[in-house]
Enzyme design. Structure first.
Site, PDB file in Angstrom:
ATOM      1  N   MET A 153       7.233  46.772  16.071  1.00 26.20           N
ATOM      2  CA  MET A 153       6.939  48.196  16.311  1.00 26.20           C
ATOM      3  C   MET A 153       8.209  48.942  16.710  1.00 26.20           C
ATOM      4  O   MET A 153       8.192  49.774  17.611  1.00 26.20           O
ATOM      5  CB  MET A 153       5.861  48.337  17.421  1.00 26.20           C
ATOM      6  CG  MET A 153       4.535  47.734  17.031  1.00 26.20           C
ATOM      7  SD  MET A 153       3.365  47.646  18.395  1.00 26.20           S
ATOM      8  CE  MET A 153       3.884  46.153  19.215  1.00 26.20           C
ATOM      9  N   LYS A 182      -6.638  52.743  11.946  1.00 26.88           N
ATOM     10  CA  LYS A 182      -6.435  54.189  12.001  1.00 26.88           C
ATOM     11  C   LYS A 182      -7.471  54.905  11.140  1.00 26.88           C
ATOM     12  O   LYS A 182      -7.699  54.554   9.999  1.00 26.88           O
ATOM     13  CB  LYS A 182      -5.030  54.529  11.504  1.00 26.88           C
ATOM     14  CG  LYS A 182      -4.344  55.522  12.391  1.00 26.88           C
ATOM     15  CD  LYS A 182      -2.908  55.732  11.940  1.00 26.88           C
ATOM     16  CE  LYS A 182      -2.039  56.053  13.138  1.00 26.88           C
ATOM     17  NZ  LYS A 182      -0.615  55.978  12.839  1.00 26.88           N
ATOM     18  N   ASP A 240      -7.858  45.994  10.655  1.00 24.39           N
ATOM     19  CA  ASP A 240      -7.150  47.274  10.561  1.00 24.39           C
ATOM     20  C   ASP A 240      -6.295  47.213   9.297  1.00 24.39           C
ATOM     21  O   ASP A 240      -6.557  46.407   8.407  1.00 24.39           O
ATOM     22  CB  ASP A 240      -6.349  47.554  11.847  1.00 24.39           C
ATOM     23  CG  ASP A 240      -5.533  46.349  12.260  1.00 24.39           C
ATOM     24  OD1 ASP A 240      -4.859  45.759  11.384  1.00 24.39           O
ATOM     25  OD2 ASP A 240      -5.560  45.972  13.457  1.00 24.39           O
TER      26      ASP A 240
HETATM   27  N1  SAH Z   1       0.210  40.417  15.366  1.00 26.36           N
HETATM   28  C1  SAH Z   1       1.257  40.894  14.481  1.00 26.36           C
HETATM   29  C2  SAH Z   1       2.078  42.000  15.119  1.00 26.36           C
HETATM   30  C3  SAH Z   1       1.294  43.246  15.461  1.00 26.36           C
HETATM   31  S1  SAH Z   1       2.299  44.538  16.097  1.00 26.36           S
HETATM   32  C4  SAH Z   1       2.149  39.686  14.082  1.00 26.36           C
HETATM   33  O1  SAH Z   1       2.029  38.618  14.673  1.00 26.36           O
HETATM   34  O2  SAH Z   1       2.933  39.831  13.141  1.00 26.36           O
HETATM   35  C5  SAH Z   1       2.648  45.463  14.645  1.00 26.36           C
HETATM   36  C6  SAH Z   1       4.068  45.262  14.213  1.00 26.36           C
HETATM   37  O3  SAH Z   1       4.224  44.000  13.582  1.00 26.36           O
HETATM   38  C7  SAH Z   1       4.584  46.246  13.198  1.00 26.36           C
HETATM   39  O4  SAH Z   1       4.976  47.455  13.796  1.00 26.36           O
HETATM   40  C8  SAH Z   1       5.769  45.487  12.641  1.00 26.36           C
HETATM   41  O5  SAH Z   1       6.850  45.537  13.531  1.00 26.36           O
HETATM   42  C9  SAH Z   1       5.248  44.076  12.628  1.00 26.36           C
HETATM   43  N2  SAH Z   1       4.709  43.675  11.315  1.00 26.36           N
HETATM   44  C10 SAH Z   1       3.496  43.190  11.051  1.00 26.36           C
HETATM   45  N3  SAH Z   1       3.369  42.877   9.745  1.00 26.36           N
HETATM   46  C11 SAH Z   1       4.552  43.168   9.173  1.00 26.36           C
HETATM   47  C12 SAH Z   1       5.067  43.059   7.852  1.00 26.36           C
HETATM   48  N4  SAH Z   1       4.338  42.577   6.842  1.00 26.36           N
HETATM   49  N5  SAH Z   1       6.341  43.448   7.638  1.00 26.36           N
HETATM   50  C13 SAH Z   1       7.106  43.913   8.637  1.00 26.36           C
HETATM   51  N6  SAH Z   1       6.672  44.046   9.905  1.00 26.36           N
HETATM   52  C14 SAH Z   1       5.410  43.684  10.175  1.00 26.36           C
END
Ligand code: SAH
Length: 249
Positions: A171, A56, A35
């Site tokens: 999120m 999306k 994604d």
């Molecule tokens: N599996 C991912 C999280 C997925 S949920 C992990 O372990 O990081 C999606 C959320 O992850 C986003 O809404 C945000 O809160 C966070 N996120 C993922 N990548 C990010 C980034 N580069 N900078 C800030 N927040 C991030």
């Protein structure tokens, strides 16, 4: 011959933060299902002909999880080596658990390749350690955006406030007003430092800082948008003491 699915974490977005294994698998895979969350730099490492976007769609609609599940099984049954690439770590708010169970139920061999989760790397990239001897001895990882079909919040903000530890919210941009209010109502000091790290480790990373009381106004003023991670707790104030000397992205 059945192929194989690799559930791979991309880390927060800087391609140099991919694991050596993730990098190799991106080169070797027949197909990469992804994604938007791994970020443009990592996605562009994979030639367009070998990638499928299951994030999306134009028009703002999400590809249903059932489609992704079905597609993984279909490709593996064609004998393909498939990388299911996820932002951060596949098993942290990434539905990797569901996909793994679906693969097992369909007798598809799979492997888990961890990635650095945004909840640790995001604050860190802003000069905020999620734990610090002087400030806390626990850290909680929470979702700010639950399944809208759930009737009741499964997140007990009052109990989280009572831990006295760092809270890291994934999120959590849209619901920031709701949960900062819930934390204040639960007795958390309104002056508790809060930071939002937007697109952490991407070339255009931005950091917003405030307190439990002010952070919503700061978010609005800076127009912070997902993906962003929220960090709440005394550790968030560390940034201002170090940022002048912090190098890197
Ligand atoms: N599996 C991912 C999280 C997925 S949920 C992990 O372990 O990081 C999606 C959320 O992850 C986003 O809404 C945000 O809160 C966070 N996120 C993922 N990548 C990010 C980034 N580069 N900078 C800030 N927040 C991030």
């Amino acid at each position: 011959m059945t192929g194989k699915v690799y559930l791979v974490g991309s880390g927060p977005g800087d391609p140099e933060l991919l694991t050596v294994k993730a990098r190799r698998l991106l080169e070797e895979a027949d197909v990469v299902l992804h994604d938007k969350l791994p970020g443009p730099e990592i996605i562009e490492l994979v030639p367009e002909a070998r990638r499928e976007d299951v994030g999306k769609r134009a028009g703002g609609e999400w590809t249903p999880q059932e489609y992704t599940n079905r597609r993984l099984v279909e490709l593996a049954n064609e004998g393909k080596t498939v990388v299911r690439l996820k932002g951060g770590d596949p098993f942290v708010f990434g539905r990797g658990g569901e996909e793994m169970e679906h693969l097992a139920a369909n007798e598809i061999p799979f492997e888990y390749v961890p990635g650095i989760t945004a909840g640790i790397a995001g604050p860190g990239a802003a000069g905020i350690p999620v734990t610090h001897r002087d400030h806390n001895s626990s850290v909680s990882f929470v979702t700010g955006h639950e399944d809208p079909e759930k009737d009741e919040s499964a997140v007990d903000w009052g109990a989280l406030a009572a831990t006295g530890g760092t809270l890291v919210v994934y999120m959590g941009v849209g619901k920031l007003p709701e949960y900062t209010r819930a934390l204040r109502d639960a007795g958390m000091d309104p002056d508790t430092p809060v930071a939002l790290i937007e697109r952490a480790t991407w070339p255009d990373q931005r950091v917003a800082v405030g307190t439990l009381d002010t952070i919503v106004a700061v978010r609005d003023e800076m127009e912070i948008a997902p993906p962003a991670i929220t960090v709440i707790g005394e550790v968030a104030a560390t940034r201002e003491r170090v940022v002048e000397f912090m190098e890197g992205r």
